[in-house]
Design an enzyme around this catalytic site. Sequence first.
Site, short mmCIF file in Angstrom:
data_model
loop_
_atom_site.label_atom_id
_atom_site.label_comp_id
_atom_site.label_asym_id
_atom_site.label_seq_id
_atom_site.Cartn_x
_atom_site.Cartn_y
_atom_site.Cartn_z
N LYS A 1 -2.82 4.06 10.51
CA LYS A 1 -1.83 3.03 10.16
C LYS A 1 -2.43 2.13 9.09
O LYS A 1 -3.60 1.76 9.19
CB LYS A 1 -1.44 2.20 11.39
CG LYS A 1 -0.48 1.06 11.05
CD LYS A 1 0.21 0.50 12.28
CE LYS A 1 -0.58 -0.49 13.07
NZ LYS A 1 -1.02 -1.70 12.33
N ASP B 1 -5.68 2.14 13.35
CA ASP B 1 -5.58 1.24 12.19
C ASP B 1 -6.73 1.46 11.23
O ASP B 1 -7.90 1.54 11.65
CB ASP B 1 -5.68 -0.22 12.67
CG ASP B 1 -4.33 -0.88 12.80
OD1 ASP B 1 -3.40 -0.51 12.05
OD2 ASP B 1 -4.20 -1.77 13.65
N SER C 1 -6.45 -5.10 16.07
CA SER C 1 -6.38 -6.27 16.95
C SER C 1 -7.55 -6.26 17.91
O SER C 1 -7.84 -7.27 18.54
CB SER C 1 -5.05 -6.29 17.71
OG SER C 1 -4.83 -5.05 18.35
N GLU D 1 6.56 -6.15 12.07
CA GLU D 1 5.98 -7.22 12.90
C GLU D 1 6.53 -8.58 12.52
O GLU D 1 6.51 -8.97 11.35
CB GLU D 1 4.44 -7.22 12.75
CG GLU D 1 3.80 -8.34 13.58
CD GLU D 1 2.29 -8.20 13.78
OE1 GLU D 1 1.71 -7.20 13.32
OE2 GLU D 1 1.72 -9.12 14.40
O1 KIV Z 1 -3.67 -4.12 15.39
C1 KIV Z 1 -2.66 -4.04 16.12
O2 KIV Z 1 -2.74 -4.10 17.35
C2 KIV Z 1 -1.36 -3.88 15.49
C3 KIV Z 1 -0.16 -4.11 16.34
C4 KIV Z 1 0.09 -5.56 16.46
C5 KIV Z 1 1.02 -3.38 15.83
O3 KIV Z 1 -1.28 -3.63 14.32
#
Ligand code: KIV
Length: 273
Positions: A123, A93, A55, A192
Amino acid sequence: MKRIMATGLRGHVRIRDLRDKKARGEKIAMLTAYDAAFARLLDGAGLDVLLVGDSLGMVVLGYETTIPVTLDQMIHHTRAVTRVTRHALVVTDMPFMSYQISVADAVRNAGRIIKEGGAAAVKIEGGRAVLDVVERLVAVGIPVMGHLGLLPQSVHQLSGFRKQAKTSEEAERLIDDAVALDRAGAFAMVLESIPDDVAATVTARVSAPTIGIGAGPACDGQVLVCHDAFGLSGESSPPFVKRYAELGSLVAAAAGKYVEEVRTGAFPAPSQK
Ligand code: KIV
């Protein structure tokens, strides 16, 4: 002793702590962080997990989606977070196309996030479609957090950022994906933007803690994008967000005051001799 400190393990939340929390019915608190200033504050506030989310592409880098974010950008921001984090588990991520092409690619890229970024875990988005990647990463010692429901990296496929698993067929599919991720060894999973009852069913069915965002109160923990939670993303935050502060208007007012004082000469005061 020195070696333990260098690997950043001392005093940090571990994967096992999150599972223990689920077993005890204690909720897990997770927020995103992308830089040292926020990481220091959030870590000091006692967050269990800091997520260097992709994000960052939207709330920090100004893109409309997370799709353009690169692996090097994720590592750069992860380093800033891990440099100052003393307590929280840092999860990063894997960005779009860093794990979808081949398992070998995924292992190489996740390895860079852990080795160069200093994150404890990665993630990835998706269920059975990414199961081979989850299994291989776990097998080589890289903890994986799953992510189901609204998958921002699939925004085009999903025709926008919309709530998922609204029909019973979609809900069944999501529950099956969650069970598969759990069996493959994912240590936790983000849910989500799905109906509360679907998140509750998943939470009851899997041993891994579930971390909800727009998925209701039954999840084992909650996550928000910190710019949304603290009023730094303008009017554009999703409807399920709770704003815990209005930092955007505070910063705008402070910047306005600075401009005024510079222009009128009120700042700086004459220096003392
Ligand atoms: O990228 C991110 O911030 C996320 C959250 C919304 C869980 O994956």
